[in-house]
Design a protein around this motif. Structure first.
Motif, PDB file in Angstrom:
ATOM      1  N   VAL A   1      29.380  -5.346  67.506  1.00 53.97           N
ATOM      2  CA  VAL A   1      28.166  -5.315  68.332  1.00 53.97           C
ATOM      3  C   VAL A   1      28.523  -5.069  69.799  1.00 53.97           C
ATOM      4  O   VAL A   1      27.781  -4.389  70.518  1.00 53.97           O
ATOM      5  N   LEU A   2      29.662  -5.602  70.241  1.00 55.78           N
ATOM      6  CA  LEU A   2      30.104  -5.353  71.614  1.00 55.78           C
ATOM      7  C   LEU A   2      30.396  -3.869  71.811  1.00 55.78           C
ATOM      8  O   LEU A   2      29.961  -3.264  72.806  1.00 55.78           O
ATOM      9  N   ASN A   3      31.111  -3.277  70.866  1.00 55.73           N
ATOM     10  CA  ASN A   3      31.408  -1.846  70.959  1.00 55.73           C
ATOM     11  C   ASN A   3      30.135  -1.011  70.941  1.00 55.73           C
ATOM     12  O   ASN A   3      30.031   0.006  71.636  1.00 55.73           O
ATOM     13  N   ALA A   4      29.169  -1.438  70.140  1.00 55.17           N
ATOM     14  CA  ALA A   4      27.920  -0.670  70.023  1.00 55.17           C
ATOM     15  C   ALA A   4      27.182  -0.601  71.353  1.00 55.17           C
ATOM     16  O   ALA A   4      26.687   0.467  71.750  1.00 55.17           O
ATOM     17  N   VAL A   5      27.101  -1.722  72.061  1.00 59.01           N
ATOM     18  CA  VAL A   5      26.372  -1.691  73.334  1.00 59.01           C
ATOM     19  C   VAL A   5      27.204  -1.026  74.426  1.00 59.01           C
ATOM     20  O   VAL A   5      26.653  -0.367  75.315  1.00 59.01           O
TER      21      VAL A   5
ATOM     22  N   ASP B   1      29.284   1.467  73.973  1.00 61.89           N
ATOM     23  CA  ASP B   1      29.126   2.904  73.752  1.00 61.89           C
ATOM     24  C   ASP B   1      27.719   3.359  74.133  1.00 61.89           C
ATOM     25  O   ASP B   1      27.538   4.429  74.740  1.00 61.89           O
ATOM     26  N   GLY B   2      26.714   2.543  73.775  1.00 59.10           N
ATOM     27  CA  GLY B   2      25.332   2.923  74.051  1.00 59.10           C
ATOM     28  C   GLY B   2      25.019   3.011  75.527  1.00 59.10           C
ATOM     29  O   GLY B   2      24.213   3.846  75.955  1.00 59.10           O
ATOM     30  N   ILE B   3      25.633   2.158  76.322  1.00 63.33           N
ATOM     31  CA  ILE B   3      25.373   2.152  77.762  1.00 63.33           C
ATOM     32  C   ILE B   3      26.271   3.133  78.498  1.00 63.33           C
ATOM     33  O   ILE B   3      26.060   3.427  79.678  1.00 63.33           O
ATOM     34  N   GLY B   4      27.295   3.652  77.786  1.00 58.06           N
ATOM     35  CA  GLY B   4      28.247   4.571  78.421  1.00 58.06           C
ATOM     36  C   GLY B   4      29.251   3.856  79.301  1.00 58.06           C
ATOM     37  O   GLY B   4      29.559   4.301  80.410  1.00 58.06           O
TER      38      GLY B   4
END
Length: 742
Positions: A578-582, A584-587
């Protein structure tokens, strides 16, 4: 996300009064038929007829009408979070019914009690509505399907194994013969409920996991037609309002009601217990105006000397006191700190918070020597029934509770049934008359069950190679369970395990970081201010404490904030995901726009892994504009993705309001804040867009949704604010530091 159309988006409002016990058995314990009929009319059903009593019950969770309409039993409470739709989806999945024909009904808690608690727990809180019901409600749907199929097979004189159910139609595969659920429902209702009920493999789900439209009358909510508890009307009903001692623990010494009693519409002024006075009148406004004319002389007691300043001093003393309750410990933190090359230390403060439900506390009761009925906007029908039984002085078989829609809950209307008790106590003083008790907003603000006040001191040991070798985390503040569930505290030798949410060494609130030496303890410092379960509960402040300190430790060890977290999360792959997902999502690894700064946070609570990243800018040093959030949630399984996305966004409203605006303070033993002018929440224009990333199937466990993500919004903002200004903010709410959201 794709949303499938469900034409059955409204539910007959008579269900809110009658309850499914009437559908199931024809038993109407304590029913006053005139009140039910009148309530139906008042709620706009267009009919005063009761729900038919002879419909076939297939197991205990499903009723099928001859026209194939399916009524799913729901005992959890709907507060806007979508629990009813999610539970119905799980039943429908295993039942193999036509979703367009699904509606729902509430079984009465009194009927459940009579039937030996056949529907299980009615409690809706702790993000448990779906995850602690999923097994038995899915089995209920599967059992009903088996019974319907068997009934069809019996009718055709063929083996049930040759028949399949799909979309409310049963087909005999070899011959192609077909029948509908409605045509065999009566025969199915007479069969024995199967004991062994296999469930579908998640890979075969067709309804669970889909963003189906809600079935709890969304259109009526949008148009204002939805009837909430505050809207109920009965023939001969009177309306009451109440005033309790402004100082918690105070009592009524005396009161003069002469002027109030003479006012238009006023029927009676009564004392309620030894702590409150109520006015009963024709209308709420008349009762409210008259209450202002009641001269009450209070015995405030010793708590009149308590203030926010004295409470904070008590908490500060707790930060340094040698005695505490240790909950999470590993290694030797004292040795690690003593041998460190340097230490890092930060102290935080988190205030009392009120639930501030849009609908203030309310309940309607009618008492006679032979029966007591109550209509309650409750998060726990069983708790409401227990309160009615206790207050009425009548045996359980003469009491009943009818659940009415809640205008907000957030934990206030579950374990705490003071408003229900008050309504019954007032009704007892006017036998045979329906009494609707409505608290004023001021009463709701000053008589809450508040999020506990808490301070925290964090100390990190850092060695000569810039490695964090240990963390000491001292919590100092109030225990919820000491006041609400003292037996649990006693069983834990004086410790309140709920205080450590998100910081536990294991379990659904487990700590997702690994350090060689760690101690997390709690100096319990209880106040006279009554604590309660506030949406998200203790993980809200614990996330701020640990997640902003993680950023501080990353900076102190010259590491990127995300990389520092990953370094200490090796044993928690779902947390990393979940940390990686956000990130990556925020750049995260790419430059932000000029003047824009980013922050991240992650946490595990209520069995779910959640993370958030935000982008914000700061002007004039104190005006914060949040441009966007990226939020990731892994609850294991997801029943309705659209509902999850809505829950995440809604929870961020709650988290950001608490961060920037909200606090309850105490002067002379009483709450200072009286209304929304002094207890604010963020406005629509201040709310940033939220991009929700859902990670499904991350584990076999079912996690919560409504509460976990609240916690990560605030620390993500605080971490971004530091990058924008170079200032660490450790005291909540931020308005006290001159910071405002624009």
């Amino acid at each position: 996300m794709t949303t499938n159309t469900n034409n059955n988006t409204s539910t007959s409002r008579r269900h809110f009064i009658v309850g499914s016990s009437a559908i199931a058995t024809g038993l109407a314990i304590g029913f006053d038929l005139s009140l039910i009929s009148s309530a139906n009319a008042a709620m706009g059903t267009g009919t005063t007829a009761m729900t038919p009593l002879d419909l076939p019950e297939i197991g205990v969770w499903v009723v099928v009408k001859p026209n194939d309409d399916v009524i799913v039993r729901v005992v959890r409470s709907e507060m806007g979070q979508g629990t009813i739709t999610g539970l119905a989806q799980m039943v429908a999945e295993e039942l193999e019914c036509d979703w367009k024909k699904v509606s729902y009904d509430y079984p009465s808690p009194a009927e459940s009690l009579k039937r030996k608690n056949v529907w299980g727990s009615y409690s809706t809180g702790g993000s448990r509505g779906i995850r602690t019901s999923e097994q038995y409600v899915r089995k209920g749907g599967a059992a009903a399907r088996i019974m319907l199929v068997q009934a069809a097979a019996n009718q055709w004189n063929v083996p049930a194994s040759e028949c399949v159910a799909k979309n409310s139609v049963i087909t005999h595969t070899p011959s192609g013969r077909k029948t509908t659920f409605g045509k065999v429902s009566i025969a199915a209702s007479k069969l024995e409920v199967p004991k062994e009920v296999p469930l579908k493999d998640p890979k075969d789900w067709q309804i669970i996991g889909k963003s189906l439209n809600r079935i709890d009358g969304v259109a009526d909510k949008v148009t204002g037609k939805q009837v909430y508890a505050i809207d109920l009307k009965f023939p001969g009903m009177l309306v009451a309002t109440i005033k309790e001692s402004p100082v918690f623990g105070g009592k009524v010494k005396s009161y003069d009601a002469a002027k109030a009693q003479s006012m238009k519409g006023v029927k009676k002024v009564v004392q309620v217990g030894d702590t409150a006075v109520a006015v009963v009148a024709d209308t709420f406004w008349q009762a409210k105006m008259a209450m202002e004319q009641v001269n009450i002389n209070w015995d405030s007691g010793a708590n009149v000397n308590v203030s926010s300043a004295s409470i904070k001093k008590m908490l500060e003393d707790g930060l340094e006191h040698p005695d505490s309750f240790v909950h999470n410990t590993n290694g030797d933190i004292k040795t690690a700190i003593a041998g460190s090359a340097k230490t890092l230390q930060s102290t935080f403060f988190y205030p009392f918070l009120n639930h501030a439900t849009l609908e203030p506390q309310t309940a309607t009761a009618k008492w006679t020597p032979d029966a007591c009925d109550a209509w309650v906007p409750t998060q726990d029908g069983e708790a409401s029934l227990a309160a009615v039984i206790a207050a009425s002085g009548l045996p359980s078989e003469k009491c009943n509770v009818y659940k009415v829609n809640l205008g907000g809950g957030f934990g206030r209307r579950g374990a705490f049934q003071d408003f229900t008790t008050q309504a019954v106590n007032i009704a007892k003083q006017m036998p045979g008359t329906p009494i609707k008790l409505i608290w004023t907003r001021e009463e709701d603000m000053t008589q809450g069950r508040y999020h506990p006040v808490m301070m925290c001191k964090l100390t990190a040991a850092i060695d000569g190679k810039n490695n964090v070798t240990g963390i000491n985390m001292r919590l100092s503040g109030q225990s919820i369970l000491a006041a609400v569930r003292p037996a649990i505290v006693a069983a834990n030798k004086g410790k309140d395990p709920v205080t450590f949410q998100g910081l536990e060494d294991s379990g659904e609130h487990g700590f997702t970081y690994d350090f060689p030496n760690i101690t997390v303890d709690h100096a319990m410092r209880n106040t006279h201010v009554p604590p309660g379960f506030w949406r998200g509960v203790n993980v809200n402040q614990n996330a701020i404490f640990i997640e902003t300190f993680m950023d501080e430790m990353a900076e102190a060890t010259n590491m990127d904030a995300v990389e520092f977290r990953r370094k200490h999360m090796g044993k928690h792959p779902r947390a990393v995901a979940v940390l990686n997902a956000v990130a990556d999502g925020i750049g995260w690894t790419k430059p932000a726009a000029l003047g824009v700064f980013r922050g991240v946070a992650q946490m595990r609570s209520f069995g779910s892994y959640v993370a958030a990243a935000c982008e914000l800018s700061v002007t004039n040093g104190n005006e914060v504009k949040i441009h966007r959030f990226v939020a990731a949630t892994d609850p294991g399984y997801v029943v309705n993705p659209a509902q999850v996305a809505r829950q995440v966004s809604g929870s961020f409203v709650y988290g950001l309001s608490a961060l920037f605006e909200e606090e309850i303070t105490i002067e002379k033993g009483a709450v200072v804040q009286k209304n929304f002018d002094t207890f604010g929440s963020i406005r629509l224009y201040q709310m940033p867009p939220v991009e929700t990333i859902i990670i499904q199937g991350g584990g076999k466990d079912w996690g919560g949704v409504g509460e976990p993500t609240i916690a990560v919004a605030a620390p993500a903002v605080l971490n971004a604010f530091y990058r924008a200004t170079g200032k660490r903010l450790r005291n909540v709410p931020l308005k006290n530091s001159g910071i405002k959201l624009v």
